[in-house]
Structure formats: structure tokens, C-alpha cells
Write a protein that holds these residues in place. Structure first.
Motif, PDB file in Angstrom:
ATOM      1  N   SER A 125      -9.240   6.914   1.827  1.00 41.13           N
ATOM      2  CA  SER A 125      -8.301   8.002   1.539  1.00 41.13           C
ATOM      3  C   SER A 125      -8.866   9.401   1.800  1.00 41.13           C
ATOM      4  N   HIS A 137       0.855  -1.188   0.000  1.00 44.04           N
ATOM      5  CA  HIS A 137       0.000   0.000   0.000  1.00 44.04           C
ATOM      6  C   HIS A 137       0.893   1.241   0.000  1.00 44.04           C
ATOM      7  N   GLY A 178      -2.818   3.984  -3.230  1.00 54.07           N
ATOM      8  CA  GLY A 178      -2.946   2.872  -4.155  1.00 54.07           C
ATOM      9  C   GLY A 178      -2.329   1.619  -3.582  1.00 54.07           C
ATOM     10  N   HIS A 236     -11.836   8.177  -2.079  1.00 53.34           N
ATOM     11  CA  HIS A 236     -12.368   6.836  -2.288  1.00 53.34           C
ATOM     12  C   HIS A 236     -11.566   5.846  -1.455  1.00 53.34           C
ATOM     13  N   GLY A 237     -12.204   4.736  -1.132  1.00 55.19           N
ATOM     14  CA  GLY A 237     -11.568   3.803  -0.215  1.00 55.19           C
ATOM     15  C   GLY A 237     -11.411   4.468   1.144  1.00 55.19           C
ATOM     16  N   SER A 239     -12.703  -2.886  -4.467  1.00 52.46           N
ATOM     17  CA  SER A 239     -13.972  -3.278  -5.075  1.00 52.46           C
ATOM     18  C   SER A 239     -13.829  -4.651  -5.712  1.00 52.46           C
ATOM     19  N   HIS A 250     -11.043   2.159 -10.435  1.00 56.87           N
ATOM     20  CA  HIS A 250     -12.378   1.769  -9.978  1.00 56.87           C
ATOM     21  C   HIS A 250     -13.431   2.789 -10.415  1.00 56.87           C
ATOM     22  N   SER A 273     -13.401   1.442  -4.944  1.00 59.73           N
ATOM     23  CA  SER A 273     -12.067   1.576  -4.368  1.00 59.73           C
ATOM     24  C   SER A 273     -11.166   0.493  -4.936  1.00 59.73           C
ATOM     25  N   VAL A 274      -9.919   0.500  -4.494  1.00 59.99           N
ATOM     26  CA  VAL A 274      -8.981  -0.540  -4.917  1.00 59.99           C
ATOM     27  C   VAL A 274      -9.424  -1.924  -4.459  1.00 59.99           C
ATOM     28  N   ASN A 334      -6.606   4.462  -5.980  1.00 61.82           N
ATOM     29  CA  ASN A 334      -7.796   5.089  -5.404  1.00 61.82           C
ATOM     30  C   ASN A 334      -7.888   6.532  -5.893  1.00 61.82           C
ATOM     31  N   ARG A 351      -3.327  -0.729  -8.399  1.00 68.00           N
ATOM     32  CA  ARG A 351      -4.715  -0.294  -8.245  1.00 68.00           C
ATOM     33  C   ARG A 351      -4.714   1.085  -7.580  1.00 68.00           C
TER      34      ARG A 351
END
Length: 335
Positions: free
Chosen positions: A115, A47, A60, A112-113, A87, A79, A84-85, A108, A106
Motif C-alpha cells: 500500500s 481486496h 484491506g 504496509h503490505g 502476515s 497486523h 500486513s494483511v 493494512n 484485515r
């Protein structure tokens, strides 16, 4: 090599319902029923933070492939709105590409997610510059080539706009693929309000309001919305936030700001594929039929699939995994 086409997707009844495909695509039932192999991209993922330019930070996850002596390339996944990463569709696609020997990143989008705390200003769909900047940094930090990009729904819209910008920004993007991308935001908003069943707007609004409340709790010194605004419908809340938090002077100008309708994609020089379904209840198919595209952009309209569904059977796996992997692999093999 013969690549899969949207016409190859022939799901069994009752999975020929666009509404059922759409509802299952992001349902908890699907996440439970998916085989374990569809989640492997999350195992051992690193991450990370990437720059969106200036003081903008985006989060991400990067997963290095272990299937081959050298990676086939770098796959970047975007996404959809309020996804999000993590999903289901992102995990499933990423896991398939990982098994085929792709390093996978991936990303974000802002807010989103998990973040929301990274940036004080709100996400909106015209923030393509920060996403393109992040894509450039991803290319520098993870140099496996070719670099291929896939996005879903709003992420598909971002993928197409990023592909438009990539050459002039020096981003070494080789190929882009958009699944059920938003083409004409104004028409899509109207469709959700007037044509799609009420529960689609209710679903998106519930997730969006929750996201806005999370943002407000993290930055209590900032007024993101009035309570009365939060209670409005999709159009009303979008307009209120556009006028409050962007430089656009109208909702119409904002929606036009991230449209890729008509001839917008005529200048796209990177090879790309746009895949959608004729029975998508969220994004009207006529917006795709009115596109004016260069010869290097493939438009593939399937009969079935709903909105980002394309679910093959009761194991909840998606036809899009094979579809995306086949095209990414062809790009790598041709290089």
C-alpha cells in the motif's frame, strides 16, 4: 463457559524458549509448515480501499464467512509493524475466526503490505486518527454485529487506542483484544537497543529500510530521508524521521504520543483483553505489570509464548487462535 488462559499454554521443550517462539512466529519455515486451513481467509477475499479521513486511503481485505446461515459478527484484525494483511499470524487467526462463522476484515496500516503508493506522507505510529476513521467506515460497510477487534504487537497498541476512541466516534465496537501490544514505546525502543539480542533490531531495521526505499521509489519528487539517516540505528533513524515528517519536536514526545502505559487505559469503557508472555524478548513484561486498568479490561500474562508466538508444536499453529476465537465467540453468544 471457561475461557482459555495464558497459563494453559504449556508448549513442549524446546518451544519453551521465548527467543525460539519469537523467531518462529514470523519465519518462512512457519508459513511452509502451516496446514492449509490456516490460509483459508485469503481464498476469495475481496481486496478493498477504505477512507482514513480526508484524502487518506488504506487498503484491506474482507472475507465473508460460509460456515453459518448468518455471521456471528465482524472480526477486524490489525497486523504488527512491517507486517500486513498477509502476515502468517493474521492469516491464521482470520482463518480460524472464519471457520467459526465470523466475517473477517484485515486492515493494512499506511505503507504496509503493498500500500505504499496510496498516500504520499509516511506512516508513523501516532496515526491513530486515520485508523479509527477506517474502523468506522468498515463498521458501516460491513454491518455484521457484534464487531470485535484483535491486534498484534504494534497492531495491539493501535487496537487499544482505537477502542479508547470508538465510543466518542460512534464506532459500534463491542470488544478489543491485544496480543503482545506495545505499551511503553520508549521502554520498548530501549529494550530492543540494549537488552534484546542484536538480531531482533537487525531484523526490524532490514524490513523498515526496505519499506522506506520502496516509498522513496514511488514518490521520487519527495525526500523522505538522507542516505546517512538511513544508515543509522533504530533510535537514530526514528528520531530523524520524526523530526523531518511529524509535528513532534522530539523523539520523546513522539514515543509518548502512542504510549498506553500507566493510567492511559483507565478510561477504556469497551471490554478488552491484553495478552502477553513473560518471556517476550521484545516488549518488557514490567510495562504490563505497571498498567492501571478498569475492571472491564483483562490482563493475562502467560509464562511462555515469546513475542506474538505461542506456537503449540511443529505444525506451527498458535495457541492464540483458540484464545482469540473463544473470547470473540463468547462476546457473540452473550449478545
Amino acid at each position: 463457559m471457561t475461557l482459555p488462559k495464558g497459563s494453559d499454554f504449556q508448549p513442549p521443550w524446546p518451544l519453551r524458549s521465548g527467543h525460539l517462539q519469537t523467531m518462529l512466529s514470523s519465519s518462512g519455515v512457519r508459513r511452509v509448515l502451516l496446514p492449509r486451513r490456516a490460509r483459508t481467509v485469503a481464498e476469495g477475499a475481496e481486496h478493498v480501499m477504505v477512507s482514513g479521513g480526508g484524502d487518506v486511503r488504506l487498503s484491506g481485505a474482507f472475507t465473508a464467512q460460509q460456515a453459518r446461515p448468518e455471521a456471528r459478527g465482524l472480526a477486524v484484525l490489525f497486523h504488527g509493524w512491517e507486517g500486513s494483511v498477509d502476515s502468517t499470524y493474521v492469516l491464521q487467526t482470520g482463518s480460524r475466526l472464519l471457520a467459526d462463522g465470523w466475517d473477517v476484515f484485515r486492515l493494512n496500516f499506511r505503507d504496509h503490505g503493498d500500500s505504499h503508493h496510496l498516500n504520499e506522507a509516511l506512516f508513523h505510529s501516532c496515526r491513530i486518527d486515520e485508523v479509527a476513521h477506517a474502523l468506522g467506515e468498515i463498521a458501516e460497510r460491513w454491518p455484521a454485529r457484534p464487531m470485535a477487534l484483535a491486534g498484534f504487537s504494534l497492531g495491539g497498541n493501535f487496537a487499544l487506542r482505537a477502542a479508547l476512541q470508538a465510543p466518542k466516534l460512534g464506532i459500534p465496537l463491542t470488544y478489543a483484544l491485544a496480543v503482545c501490544p506495545i505499551i511503553d514505546p520508549a521502554e520498548g525502543l530501549f529494550s530492543l537497543e540494549k537488552q534484546a539480542p542484536w538480531f531482533y533490531q537487525a531484523y526490524f531495521m532490514q524490513k523498515w529500510r526496505h519499506s522506506l526505499k520502496v516509498k522513496q521509489s514511488l514518490f521520487p519528487q519527495h525526500t523522505y530521508f538522507e542516505l546517512a539517516e538511513l544508515k543509522q540505528n533504530l533510535r537514530g533513524l526514528t528520531e530523524a524521521l520524526v523530526l523531518r515528517h511529524t509535528d513532534f519536536d522530539s523523539l520523546e514526545a513522539y514515543l509518548d504520543g502512542y504510549s498506553v502505559a500507566g493510567e492511559t487505559l483507565r478510561e477504556l469503557t469497551i471490554p478488552a483483553t491484553i495478552m502477553t508472555a513473560r518471556d517476550d524478548p521484545v516488549i518488557p513484561v514490567n510495562a504490563f505489570e505497571q498498567l492501571r486498568l478498569p475492571s472491564n479490561v483483562e490482563l493475562d500474562i502467560a509464562r511462555y509464548g515469546g513475542h506474538c508466538g505461542f506456537i503449540r508444536g511443529w505444525d506451527m499453529t498458535s495457541f492464540t487462535d483458540d484464545y482469540i476465537a473463544a473470547r470473540f465467540n463468547a462476546v457473540a453468544d452473550a449478545g
